[in-house]
Write a protein that holds these residues in place. Structure first.
Motif, short mmCIF file in Angstrom:
data_model
loop_
_atom_site.label_atom_id
_atom_site.label_comp_id
_atom_site.label_asym_id
_atom_site.label_seq_id
_atom_site.Cartn_x
_atom_site.Cartn_y
_atom_site.Cartn_z
N ARG A 109 0.88 -1.18 0.00
CA ARG A 109 0.00 0.00 0.00
C ARG A 109 0.91 1.22 0.00
O ARG A 109 1.83 1.30 0.81
CB ARG A 109 -0.89 0.01 1.22
CG ARG A 109 -1.81 1.20 1.26
CD ARG A 109 -2.72 1.30 2.47
NE ARG A 109 -2.59 0.21 3.40
CZ ARG A 109 -3.61 -0.31 4.07
NH1 ARG A 109 -4.82 0.14 3.89
NH2 ARG A 109 -3.43 -1.28 4.92
N VAL A 110 0.64 2.16 -0.90
CA VAL A 110 1.44 3.37 -1.03
C VAL A 110 0.54 4.55 -0.74
O VAL A 110 -0.58 4.63 -1.26
CB VAL A 110 2.04 3.49 -2.45
CG1 VAL A 110 2.84 4.77 -2.58
CG2 VAL A 110 2.89 2.27 -2.77
N LYS A 111 1.02 5.46 0.10
CA LYS A 111 0.27 6.67 0.43
C LYS A 111 1.17 7.87 0.23
O LYS A 111 2.39 7.78 0.43
CB LYS A 111 -0.21 6.65 1.88
CG LYS A 111 -1.21 5.58 2.20
CD LYS A 111 -1.63 5.66 3.64
CE LYS A 111 -2.61 4.56 4.00
NZ LYS A 111 -3.05 4.67 5.40
N GLY A 112 0.57 9.00 -0.15
CA GLY A 112 1.32 10.24 -0.28
C GLY A 112 0.42 11.42 -0.05
O GLY A 112 -0.80 11.33 -0.25
N SER A 113 1.01 12.54 0.39
CA SER A 113 0.23 13.75 0.58
C SER A 113 1.11 14.97 0.38
O SER A 113 2.32 14.93 0.60
CB SER A 113 -0.39 13.79 1.98
OG SER A 113 0.61 13.95 2.97
N VAL A 114 0.47 16.04 -0.08
CA VAL A 114 1.08 17.36 -0.19
C VAL A 114 0.02 18.34 0.27
O VAL A 114 -1.04 18.43 -0.35
CB VAL A 114 1.52 17.70 -1.64
CG1 VAL A 114 2.08 19.11 -1.71
CG2 VAL A 114 2.53 16.69 -2.15
N GLY A 115 0.29 19.06 1.37
CA GLY A 115 -0.70 19.99 1.90
C GLY A 115 -1.97 19.25 2.27
O GLY A 115 -1.95 18.24 2.95
N SER A 116 -3.12 19.72 1.74
CA SER A 116 -4.41 19.11 2.08
C SER A 116 -4.78 17.96 1.13
O SER A 116 -5.76 17.27 1.37
CB SER A 116 -5.50 20.17 2.05
OG SER A 116 -5.60 20.73 0.76
N GLY A 117 -4.04 17.76 0.06
CA GLY A 117 -4.35 16.69 -0.89
C GLY A 117 -3.60 15.41 -0.55
O GLY A 117 -2.49 15.45 -0.03
N SER A 118 -4.22 14.26 -0.84
CA SER A 118 -3.56 12.99 -0.54
C SER A 118 -4.08 11.90 -1.45
O SER A 118 -5.10 12.06 -2.13
CB SER A 118 -3.78 12.59 0.92
OG SER A 118 -5.14 12.33 1.16
N VAL A 119 -3.35 10.76 -1.44
CA VAL A 119 -3.74 9.59 -2.22
C VAL A 119 -3.35 8.35 -1.44
O VAL A 119 -2.37 8.37 -0.71
CB VAL A 119 -3.09 9.59 -3.62
CG1 VAL A 119 -1.60 9.41 -3.54
CG2 VAL A 119 -3.72 8.56 -4.52
N SER A 120 -4.14 7.28 -1.59
CA SER A 120 -3.82 5.98 -1.05
C SER A 120 -4.12 4.96 -2.13
O SER A 120 -5.20 4.98 -2.72
CB SER A 120 -4.65 5.68 0.20
OG SER A 120 -4.35 4.38 0.68
N SER A 121 -3.18 4.08 -2.40
CA SER A 121 -3.32 3.16 -3.52
C SER A 121 -4.22 1.97 -3.25
O SER A 121 -4.69 1.33 -4.17
CB SER A 121 -1.94 2.63 -3.92
OG SER A 121 -1.43 1.81 -2.89
N GLY A 122 -4.44 1.64 -1.99
CA GLY A 122 -5.03 0.35 -1.69
C GLY A 122 -3.94 -0.70 -1.90
O GLY A 122 -2.77 -0.35 -2.12
N TRP A 123 -4.27 -1.99 -1.84
CA TRP A 123 -3.25 -3.02 -2.00
C TRP A 123 -2.96 -3.22 -3.48
O TRP A 123 -3.85 -3.54 -4.26
CB TRP A 123 -3.69 -4.33 -1.34
CG TRP A 123 -3.81 -4.20 0.14
CD1 TRP A 123 -4.95 -4.21 0.87
CD2 TRP A 123 -2.75 -4.00 1.07
NE1 TRP A 123 -4.67 -4.03 2.21
CE2 TRP A 123 -3.32 -3.91 2.36
CE3 TRP A 123 -1.37 -3.90 0.97
CZ2 TRP A 123 -2.57 -3.71 3.52
CZ3 TRP A 123 -0.61 -3.69 2.11
CH2 TRP A 123 -1.22 -3.61 3.37
N ILE A 124 -1.69 -3.01 -3.87
CA ILE A 124 -1.29 -3.11 -5.28
C ILE A 124 -0.06 -4.00 -5.42
O ILE A 124 0.54 -4.40 -4.42
CB ILE A 124 -1.01 -1.72 -5.90
CG1 ILE A 124 0.12 -1.01 -5.14
CG2 ILE A 124 -2.27 -0.90 -5.96
CD1 ILE A 124 0.59 0.28 -5.80
N LEU A 125 0.33 -4.27 -6.64
CA LEU A 125 1.54 -5.03 -6.99
C LEU A 125 1.52 -6.43 -6.41
O LEU A 125 2.56 -6.96 -6.02
CB LEU A 125 2.81 -4.28 -6.57
CG LEU A 125 2.94 -2.83 -7.04
CD1 LEU A 125 4.22 -2.22 -6.51
CD2 LEU A 125 2.86 -2.74 -8.54
N CYS A 126 0.36 -7.03 -6.33
CA CYS A 126 0.22 -8.37 -5.76
C CYS A 126 0.70 -9.44 -6.73
O CYS A 126 0.61 -9.30 -7.90
CB CYS A 126 -1.24 -8.65 -5.41
SG CYS A 126 -1.89 -7.49 -4.20
#
Length: 129
Positions: A112-129
Motif C-alpha cells: 500500500r502506497v500513500k502520499g500527501s502534499v498539503g491538504s491533498g492525498s492519495v492511497s493506492s489500496g493493495w497493489i503489486l500483488c
C-alpha cells in the motif's frame, strides 16, 4: 625489466583503474538522480490534486517518492510504503521538492502506497500483488 619500471607500470595501471572507477561512480549517481531518486522501473504514478506519488519496483524492493504539483516553498509532504503484514516506512515533513524516497523489501507481497502534499492525498489500496 628492472623493479623501477615495474613500479611505474603498476602505478600507471592503478591510476587508470582509479580514474575509470571514479567516472563510473559519478556517471551512475547522475543517472539515478535524473530518474527520480528511486532505482528500478516505474510501475505506477498516483496523481492527486496537489501532487503525485511515483512508485518503482526492482528485485522485490518497492520505492516511492511524493512530488508536489507546484514546487517552490516548503510545504507539508509525506510518502509511505507498507507491505501486507508489515509496518509502513514513512518520510514526512516540510519539503520544497519531494518527500522520500522510501524503500522496503516486499518480496511477492502486496503493498500500500500513500502520499500527501498539503491538504491533498492519495492511497493506492493493495497493489503489486
Amino acid at each position: 625489466m628492472d623493479s623501477g619500471a615495474i613500479r611505474r607500470r603498476m602505478t600507471l595501471g592503478l591510476a587508470v583503474l582509479a580514474a575509470a572507477g571514479l567516472l563510473a561512480f559519478t556517471g551512475a549517481g547522475s543517472a539515478q538522480a535524473a530518474s527520480s531518486t528511486c532505482s528500478g522501473r516505474k510501475v505506477r504514478t498516483l496523481p492527486f490534486t496537489t501532487g503525485s506519488v511515483q512508485v518503482y519496483k526492482r528485485s522485490g524492493y518497492v520505492c516511492a517518492v511524493t512530488f508536489p504539483g507546484a514546487r517552490g516553498s516548503r510545504k507539508p509532504m509525506s510518502v509511505s510504503v507498507q507491505a501486507r503484514g508489515g509496518r509502513p516506512v514513512v518520510d514526512s515533513g516540510r519539503f520544497a521538492h519531494h518527500a522520500g524516497p522510501v524503500t522496503l523489501y516486499a518480496g511477492h507481497r502486496c503493498v500500500r502506497v500513500k502520499g500527501s502534499v498539503g491538504s491533498g492525498s492519495v492511497s493506492s489500496g493493495w497493489i503489486l500483488c
